[in-house]
Design a protein around this motif. Structure first.
Motif, PDB file in Angstrom:
ATOM      1  N   ARG A 296       0.722  -1.355  -0.128  1.00 30.45           N
ATOM      2  CA  ARG A 296       0.092  -0.058   0.085  1.00 30.45           C
ATOM      3  C   ARG A 296       0.988   1.203  -0.039  1.00 30.45           C
ATOM      4  NH1 ARG A 296      -2.909  -1.645   5.495  1.00 30.45           N
ATOM      5  NH2 ARG A 296      -0.773  -2.272   5.764  1.00 30.45           N
ATOM      6  N   ALA A 297       0.760   2.214  -0.822  1.00 27.07           N
ATOM      7  CA  ALA A 297       0.986   3.459  -1.139  1.00 27.07           C
ATOM      8  C   ALA A 297       1.419   4.096   0.175  1.00 27.07           C
ATOM      9  CB  ALA A 297       0.621   4.487  -2.180  1.00 27.07           C
ATOM     10  N   ASN A 298       0.012   4.152   1.163  1.00 24.04           N
ATOM     11  CA  ASN A 298       0.224   4.903   2.179  1.00 24.04           C
ATOM     12  C   ASN A 298       0.950   4.274   3.417  1.00 24.04           C
ATOM     13  OD1 ASN A 298      -1.425   2.840   2.774  1.00 24.04           O
ATOM     14  ND2 ASN A 298      -3.257   4.104   3.232  1.00 24.04           N
ATOM     15  N   GLN A 299       0.989   2.845   3.356  1.00 24.52           N
ATOM     16  CA  GLN A 299       1.912   2.108   4.354  1.00 24.52           C
ATOM     17  C   GLN A 299       3.250   2.421   4.020  1.00 24.52           C
ATOM     18  OE1 GLN A 299       0.946   0.909   6.846  1.00 24.52           O
ATOM     19  NE2 GLN A 299       2.387  -0.495   7.846  1.00 24.52           N
ATOM     20  N   LEU A 300       3.793   2.766   2.699  1.00 26.28           N
ATOM     21  CA  LEU A 300       5.024   3.064   2.337  1.00 26.28           C
ATOM     22  C   LEU A 300       5.425   4.229   2.957  1.00 26.28           C
ATOM     23  CD1 LEU A 300       7.241   1.863   0.487  1.00 26.28           C
ATOM     24  CD2 LEU A 300       6.224   3.401  -1.337  1.00 26.28           C
ATOM     25  N   ARG A 301       4.442   5.219   2.899  1.00 29.92           N
ATOM     26  CA  ARG A 301       4.764   6.626   3.261  1.00 29.92           C
ATOM     27  C   ARG A 301       4.713   6.537   4.877  1.00 29.92           C
ATOM     28  NH1 ARG A 301       4.684  11.738   2.567  1.00 29.92           N
ATOM     29  NH2 ARG A 301       4.312  12.684   4.376  1.00 29.92           N
ATOM     30  N   ARG A 302       3.859   5.749   5.526  1.00 24.18           N
ATOM     31  CA  ARG A 302       4.179   5.556   6.891  1.00 24.18           C
ATOM     32  C   ARG A 302       5.127   4.998   7.540  1.00 24.18           C
ATOM     33  NH1 ARG A 302       0.073   1.182  10.223  1.00 24.18           N
ATOM     34  NH2 ARG A 302      -0.021   2.127  12.145  1.00 24.18           N
ATOM     35  N   ALA A 308       6.388   7.590  -2.472  1.00 26.64           N
ATOM     36  CA  ALA A 308       6.956   7.219  -3.604  1.00 26.64           C
ATOM     37  C   ALA A 308       6.138   7.623  -4.859  1.00 26.64           C
ATOM     38  CB  ALA A 308       7.295   5.690  -3.491  1.00 26.64           C
ATOM     39  N   ILE A 309       6.936   7.725  -5.734  1.00 30.12           N
ATOM     40  CA  ILE A 309       6.492   8.000  -7.268  1.00 30.12           C
ATOM     41  C   ILE A 309       6.004   6.453  -7.492  1.00 30.12           C
ATOM     42  CG2 ILE A 309       6.702   8.797  -9.634  1.00 30.12           C
ATOM     43  CD1 ILE A 309       9.255  10.388  -8.024  1.00 30.12           C
ATOM     44  N   PRO A 310       4.651   6.212  -7.784  1.00 28.27           N
ATOM     45  CA  PRO A 310       4.104   4.814  -8.457  1.00 28.27           C
ATOM     46  C   PRO A 310       4.842   4.311  -9.454  1.00 28.27           C
ATOM     47  CG  PRO A 310       2.632   6.385  -8.218  1.00 28.27           C
ATOM     48  CD  PRO A 310       3.385   7.271  -8.101  1.00 28.27           C
ATOM     49  N   ASP A 311       5.487   5.095 -10.350  1.00 28.59           N
ATOM     50  CA  ASP A 311       6.228   4.574 -11.579  1.00 28.59           C
ATOM     51  C   ASP A 311       7.584   3.889 -10.916  1.00 28.59           C
ATOM     52  OD1 ASP A 311       6.376   4.172 -14.285  1.00 28.59           O
ATOM     53  OD2 ASP A 311       8.008   5.748 -14.400  1.00 28.59           O
TER      54      ASP A 311
ATOM     55  N   ALA B 219       4.513   3.601  18.407  1.00 28.78           N
ATOM     56  CA  ALA B 219       3.589   4.586  18.571  1.00 28.78           C
ATOM     57  C   ALA B 219       2.740   4.238  17.193  1.00 28.78           C
ATOM     58  CB  ALA B 219       3.996   5.962  18.284  1.00 28.78           C
ATOM     59  N   GLU B 220       1.507   5.074  16.766  1.00 26.69           N
ATOM     60  CA  GLU B 220       0.707   4.844  15.685  1.00 26.69           C
ATOM     61  C   GLU B 220       1.667   5.018  14.438  1.00 26.69           C
ATOM     62  OE1 GLU B 220      -2.993   6.984  15.733  1.00 26.69           O
ATOM     63  OE2 GLU B 220      -3.421   6.112  17.818  1.00 26.69           O
ATOM     64  N   ASN B 221       2.334   6.080  14.411  1.00 23.30           N
ATOM     65  CA  ASN B 221       3.015   6.327  13.153  1.00 23.30           C
ATOM     66  C   ASN B 221       4.584   6.821  13.403  1.00 23.30           C
ATOM     67  OD1 ASN B 221       0.927   6.102  11.290  1.00 23.30           O
ATOM     68  ND2 ASN B 221      -0.150   7.701  12.461  1.00 23.30           N
ATOM     69  N   VAL B 222       5.526   5.821  13.514  1.00 22.30           N
ATOM     70  CA  VAL B 222       6.767   6.382  13.550  1.00 22.30           C
ATOM     71  C   VAL B 222       7.270   5.688  12.257  1.00 22.30           C
ATOM     72  CG1 VAL B 222       8.637   6.048  15.067  1.00 22.30           C
ATOM     73  CG2 VAL B 222       6.439   5.793  16.003  1.00 22.30           C
ATOM     74  N   SER B 223       8.280   6.483  11.895  1.00 18.21           N
ATOM     75  CA  SER B 223       8.823   6.045  10.444  1.00 18.21           C
ATOM     76  C   SER B 223      10.503   6.006  10.721  1.00 18.21           C
ATOM     77  CB  SER B 223       8.462   6.982   9.388  1.00 18.21           C
ATOM     78  OG  SER B 223       9.067   8.269   9.430  1.00 18.21           O
ATOM     79  N   LEU B 224      10.846   5.478   9.492  1.00 18.98           N
ATOM     80  CA  LEU B 224      12.307   5.188   9.175  1.00 18.98           C
ATOM     81  C   LEU B 224      12.915   6.744   9.282  1.00 18.98           C
ATOM     82  CD1 LEU B 224      14.357   3.119   8.737  1.00 18.98           C
ATOM     83  CD2 LEU B 224      14.082   3.241   6.076  1.00 18.98           C
ATOM     84  N   ALA B 225      12.049   7.580   8.802  1.00 21.04           N
ATOM     85  CA  ALA B 225      12.570   9.056   8.732  1.00 21.04           C
ATOM     86  C   ALA B 225      12.991   9.603  10.321  1.00 21.04           C
ATOM     87  CB  ALA B 225      11.590  10.042   8.168  1.00 21.04           C
ATOM     88  N   ASP B 226      11.904   9.160  11.206  1.00 20.56           N
ATOM     89  CA  ASP B 226      11.978   9.267  12.581  1.00 20.56           C
ATOM     90  C   ASP B 226      13.410   8.639  13.280  1.00 20.56           C
ATOM     91  OD1 ASP B 226       9.752  10.940  12.587  1.00 20.56           O
ATOM     92  OD2 ASP B 226       8.573   9.232  13.106  1.00 20.56           O
ATOM     93  N   LEU B 227      13.429   7.375  12.708  1.00 21.20           N
ATOM     94  CA  LEU B 227      14.786   6.928  13.285  1.00 21.20           C
ATOM     95  C   LEU B 227      15.829   7.455  12.891  1.00 21.20           C
ATOM     96  CD1 LEU B 227      16.424   4.402  14.517  1.00 21.20           C
ATOM     97  CD2 LEU B 227      16.112   3.260  12.080  1.00 21.20           C
ATOM     98  N   LYS B 228      16.024   7.978  11.445  1.00 19.47           N
ATOM     99  CA  LYS B 228      17.255   8.710  11.076  1.00 19.47           C
ATOM    100  C   LYS B 228      17.255   9.966  11.730  1.00 19.47           C
ATOM    101  CE  LYS B 228      18.439   9.628   6.726  1.00 19.47           C
ATOM    102  NZ  LYS B 228      18.294   9.863   5.063  1.00 19.47           N
ATOM    103  N   GLY B 229      16.105  10.790  12.095  1.00 21.21           N
ATOM    104  CA  GLY B 229      16.548  11.915  13.042  1.00 21.21           C
ATOM    105  C   GLY B 229      17.153  11.808  14.329  1.00 21.21           C
TER     106      GLY B 229
END
Ligand SMILES: [Zn+2]
Lengths: 682, 345
Positions: A296-302, A308-311, B219-229
């Motif tokens: 899922r694109a939103n999980q990728l973001r999360r 991410a660019i789909p392409d 948490a609900e929304n922790v990301s690799l970017a947070d890890l980096k920071g």
């Protein structure tokens, strides 16, 4: 694993320098440890993590680079000419343990001539650290380095009835492996057998009996897939670790066997002069079933914080030979290729995108939330104790957790429970986990004395473990040890040596720091490692919590200590879990203290502690302290008695005590002392 | 002043000149100032012999004489006291270079100091400290952390087994992740310092016991970017404000995506040296996003939670920070070694 730059260039156009390649590979997750120039070639030493068996070969590494650089990947060619439809010789392959062997491919090559490999092949193998043996073995090794699939060549004439049966070993079945060791097998182990006997340990090593040698002209080439855990168990139980088992236990590519087989067979016909005389027999009872994973694109973001660019997502996955089956509602359905045994979840796909996006190009943020503080009291209390010990002039040490049971038990304050044995100790003489801290302390004191270090005071706080009622019992303990002087002023003759009373002061302060106001002492004569008469066991609320005193002189002599050693150990758990003592401010008395000194003799058996407890037991509120001013045992003191001078400190919080009142209080006290302890005034 | 009185003053002054000791001083005082036999008293008593008309003048002169003499005597007393003081100073002068009193000096172990410093940095970032046992079960050390049974990933952590294989010595502090997630509800921000054990033969860079600090954020929304920071912030505080941090993909069974974390070499600034093996980078820790299987193993829904984890070797940090050449020195506890770290506490 060694990767040859020249070899890589068989599969991919590369202009990058080896240094750039090393950097780029590292940033893809294929860590390059070193780059070395070997003749006209350059060799990269890669540290491939256990999840990426697909990169344990040149084609796999080239694939990663082809995706990163966006250049095409060229695979090694296999014959297009048709293979024989019927075998010219009787050959039969079957799998009896298909839960452990999902696929077995074989073919027979006749008329091979065993000889050294051509120069180029030998050089390639040597470049990646392989020793050339003969053309047949070298080709299987070559294909392993190239495609990452272990192959095995049998001398076909040695296979009874031309049969290959993949089955579990019989209990106690024996096989002599290529390294000339006779192995006794169990029923859990998978073997390759002919009509009668085991001829190879599946995925681990071939048998000596069917080994290809100078007399071999006909070979059966094996390219199979074995269950990783099965190979690993067999190899471990037999204490073997081979190139083949290394690959199989990480997970080989289930779709690779026919291709690797044809690749090797082609090379053999070219380099060993043979002819393929059978069809490619492919027994494949358990087909590869790639999972379908949703990305899922939103999980990728999360998870990685980027849109991410789909392409880019699609192209990257496809280049990595993933199948993108569909895309709807912001989600891709993806099937990983058979060689990517590490990919089964959405998170795995997200890592692929992150890898090729570049970890260094991901944003850098901070978590935007606060969590409730949960730091354990134990942690805080222990730090306070460490601070106290440091302020008291002690140096913190760390000692070995591995001990000999004799040494550990020698310095045990209570001998409860048993030492926990280490099944596979590093040092035979230290096969136990520590149950006490003082053994390490005494060793450290001795080490320092041997190094001519004077005036040493040490402490350690740490966990010690025991087996009690078959359960692991963890206790945090504090050990102290000291010798020499704690105040050094030799030229003015004001040295202060450490002794029993010094250590008592340290322990007393420590307990106060923990909020423990009262403790009782009993003689420590039963503590075997301490000197009778110079040792104490202390209890809080009726429970023994520690010991301290002088190291037993006999033990001290055995250790060849040159001076008095003071030791103490405190069991901390019960203190660390005590509630924080409530602090309450008390007003300072504005009225002066009045003192009265008493000099008397008393029987040696009456301890000062007894007298002091007795006086406080009178519950006279004006008595605020009882101090010992002098202690004397001399010729003028009767045998069996000692002389004490005790100062009584009186104070009334409300008013100034008159001399007369103080005298009355003193008289009450002396009356009590005479009656209770038979004191005699001097 | 009358001549006869002036003469007394002259004589007095001459005598003052000759006074050298306290004894003289006392005699002088007796001779001139004594009530009964003193020269001054005698002069005062003379007033009755003086004609009435001259009496006021005489009285004034005697007073003047008295003032002069007293002032003179005070000066003399002070001078003598000063001389005495200076003499005494010289007599009692210390050799200030004689040795001081050797007072007890305590210290923390350098590894524990580094551990405290590392923990402190994360505590200021809002993390709590939790701890776990050194003796663990296979479940906490491997199973729950997504190490499949009989997987080669276990080989990298050569394990000590204890009590007949029922338990093991934890090979990393990661089991504390599991224990924490089982006991506490997210959101979580914790670090877990402690000893870990691997079957490594001791040499200059290996010891079978070492220290790690584990970090876990859920948490609900922790990301690799947070890890980096987070790691960036940490490295800047611990190493140097201008240090660069780099994450590389890597593999640890309990994280996905996983990362190896490097800092720009603090010895050469990134240009390449012996310590960074000419790469300009030094590997300092492993990290990644909490693997969904780990959440499941702890009874948490991976759809609802995300998290990151990291783990670093304290001993290695201490070596980097203090340039200790041999890791075994940390375990010998030679007080000459321990004393060296005193000033950094
Ligand atoms: Zn460097």
């Amino acid at each position: 694993m060694k990767i040859s730059l020249n070899w890589l260039k068989d599969f991919i156009m590369l202009d990058e320098s080896s240094v750039d390649l090393a950097h780029d590979l590292s940033m893809l997750g294929l860590a390059v440890d070193t780059v070395a120039t070997v003749g006209p070639d350059e060799i990269l030493e890669l540290d491939i993590t256990a999840n990426r068996p697909d990169c344990l070969n040149h084609l796999g590494v080239a694939r990663e680079l082809s995706v990163a650089y966006g250049v095409p990947l060229r695979r090694p060619g296999v014959p297009t000419a048709p293979l024989p439809e019927v075998a010219a010789v009787p050959v039969e392959i079957s799998i009896a343990g298909e839960d452990l062997c999902f696929r077995y491919c074989g073919l027979v090559i006749d008329g091979v001539r065993l000889q050294p490999s051509p120069q180029w092949l030998q050089e390639r193998l040597e470049a990646v650290g392989q020793r050339p043996i003969n053309n047949i073995v070298d080709i299987t090794n070559y294909v392993l380095q190239e495609l990452g699939h272990p192959l095995h060549a049998f001398d076909f004439r040695r296979l009874k009835q031309g049969r290959i049966i993949v089955r579990r070993a019989r209990r106690g079945e024996k096989i002599e492996t290529l390294d000339r060791q006779v192995r006794i097998l169990t029923e859990e182990m998978l073997v390759i057998a002919d009509a009668e006997d085991a001829v190879a340990l599946a995925g681990v090593m071939g048998g000596a009996h069917s080994e290809v040698d100078e007399g071999s002209t006909s070979i059966l080439l094996e390219s199979a897939w074995f269950l990783p855990t099965s190979v690993r168990k067999t190899a471990r139980q037999l204490g073997m670790n081979t190139e083949a088992s290394y690959h199989f236990e990480r997970g080989a590519d289930l779709e690779m066997p026919p291709y690797a087989l044809l690749r090797a067979a082609t090379l053999m016909t070219e380099l060993a002069g043979g002819e393929i005389v059978s069809p490619l027999i492919d027994v494949y009872p358990r087909r590869h079933q790639p999972p379908e994973i949703t990305l899922r694109a939103n999980q990728l973001r999360r998870l990685i914080g980027i849109d991410a660019i789909p392409d880019f997502v699609e192209k990257t996955l496809q280049r990595l030979e993933f199948q993108v089956v569909g895309y709807d509602d912001g989600a891709w359905r993806v099937r990983p290729p058979s060689f990517r045994v590490d990919v089964s979840l959405e998170a795995d796909l997200i890592e692929e995108i992150a890898r090729f996006q570049g970890y260094d190009r991901l944003p850098s943020t901070l978590p935007a939330f606060a969590a409730a503080p949960v730091t354990a009291r134990l942690t805080r209390q222990r730090d306070r104790l460490r601070m106290y010990m440091r302020e008291s002039g002690f140096q913190e040490i760390l000692t070995n957790s591995f001990v000999s049971t004799r040494r550990d038990a020698e310095f045990s304050m209570d001998n409860r429970g048993a030492n926990i044995p280490v099944d596979n100790p590093l040092a035979e003489e230290e096969p136990f986990f520590r149950a006490n801290l003082l053994g390490g302390m005494v060793e450290t004191l001795k080490f320092n004395e041997n190094n001519f270090n004077q005036n040493v005071r040490l402490f350690e706080i740490g966990a010690a473990y025991r087996l009690e009622d078959e359960k692991i019992n963890e206790r945090h303990r504090l050990a102290v040890g000291a010798y020499g002087e704690y105040i050094v002023h030799k030229w003015m003759a004001r040295n202060q040596p450490v002794d029993y009373f010094y250590l008592k002061g340290v322990i007393q302060g420590l307990l106060e720091r923990l909020g423990v106001s009262g403790f009782t002492l009993a003689p420590g004569d039963d503590i075997a490692f301490l000197q009778p008469g110079h040792a104490a066991v202390f209890s809080v609320d009726g429970h023994v919590r520690g010991v301290f005193g002088l190291l037993n002189q006999k033990i001290s002599r055995d250790w060849k200590f040159r001076q008095d050693i003071l030791l103490g150990e405190v069991e901390l758990n019960s203190f660390l879990s005590l509630p924080e003592p409530a602090f309450a401010f008390r007003h300072l008395s504005r009225f002066p203290q009045v003192t009265r000194d008493l000099s008397f003799t008393v029987d040696n058996k009456v301890s000062f502690g007894t007298i002091k407890r007795g006086l406080f037991g009178l519950k006279i509120p004006e008595i605020v302290d009882v101090k010992l001013l002098d202690l004397y045992k001399g010729e003028d003191v009767p045998q069996g008695r000692r002389a004490l001078t005790v100062r009584l400190v009186f104070q009334d919080p409300q008013r100034t005590l008159t001399d007369r009142e103080a005298d009355t209080l003193r008289d009450r006290v002396t009356g009590f002392l005479v009656k209770e302890y038979e004191i005699r005034f001097r | 002043m009358r001549k006869d009185l002036e003469q007394i003053l002259v004589e007095f002054r001459q005598e003052v000149e000759r006074v050298a000791t306290d004894e003289h001083l006392k005699q002088l005082h007796g001779k001139y100032f004594s009530r009964e036999k003193g020269v001054l008293s005698a002069q005062l008593r003379r007033i009755r012999e003086i004609p009435v008309a001259e009496r006021p003048g005489f009285g004034q002169d005697v007073n003047l004489l008295k003032q002069e003499m007293e002032a003179e005597f005070d000066r003399l007393t002070r001078t003598l006291a000063d001389e005495d003081y200076h003499r005494r100073v010289e007599q009692e002068r210390l050799d200030i270079t004689l040795p001081a009193v050797g007072l007890p000096r305590g210290s923390f172990h350098p590894i524990k100091m580094v551990e405290q410093e590392l923990c402190g940095i994360f505590e200021r970032m809002g993390y709590s400290i939790v701890e776990g046992p050194e003796i663990e079960t296979d479940f906490y050390n491997f199973g729950a952390l997504n190490f499949p049974p009989d997987h080669p990933a276990r080989d990298e952590q050569d394990t000590f087994f204890v009590a007949g294989g029922r338990y093991l010595l934890r090979t990393h502090t990661s089991p504390v992740q599991i224990r924490t997630m089982q006991q506490l509800a997210p959101p979580l921000k914790i670090i877990a310092p402690g000893k870990v054990f691997r079957k490594d033969t001791p040499d200059a860079t290996h010891y079978p016991i070492f220290h790690q600090i584990e970090g876990l954020v859920v948490a609900e929304n922790v990301s690799l970017a947070d890890l980096k920071g987070t790691l960036h912030d940490f490295a800047r505080q611990f190493f140097a404000p201008d240090v660069r941090v780099r994450l590389r993909p890597s593999f640890f069974p309990f994280v996905e995506p996983g990362a190896e974390v490097d800092i720009s070499c603090i010895f050469c600034g990134g240009s390449g040296c012996r310590i960074c093996k000419q790469s300009g980078w030094i590997e300092i820790l492993g990290a990644g996003m909490v693997h969904p299987n780990v959440f499941v193993n702890c009874g948490l829904d991976p759809e609802e939670h995300t998290g990151f984890a990291f783990g670093m070797g304290v001993d290695r940090m201490a070596i980097l920070k203090y340039g200790v050449p041999d890791i075994r020195m940390f375990w010998e506890n030679d007080v000459r070694f321990l004393n060296q770290f005193w000033y950094v506490q």
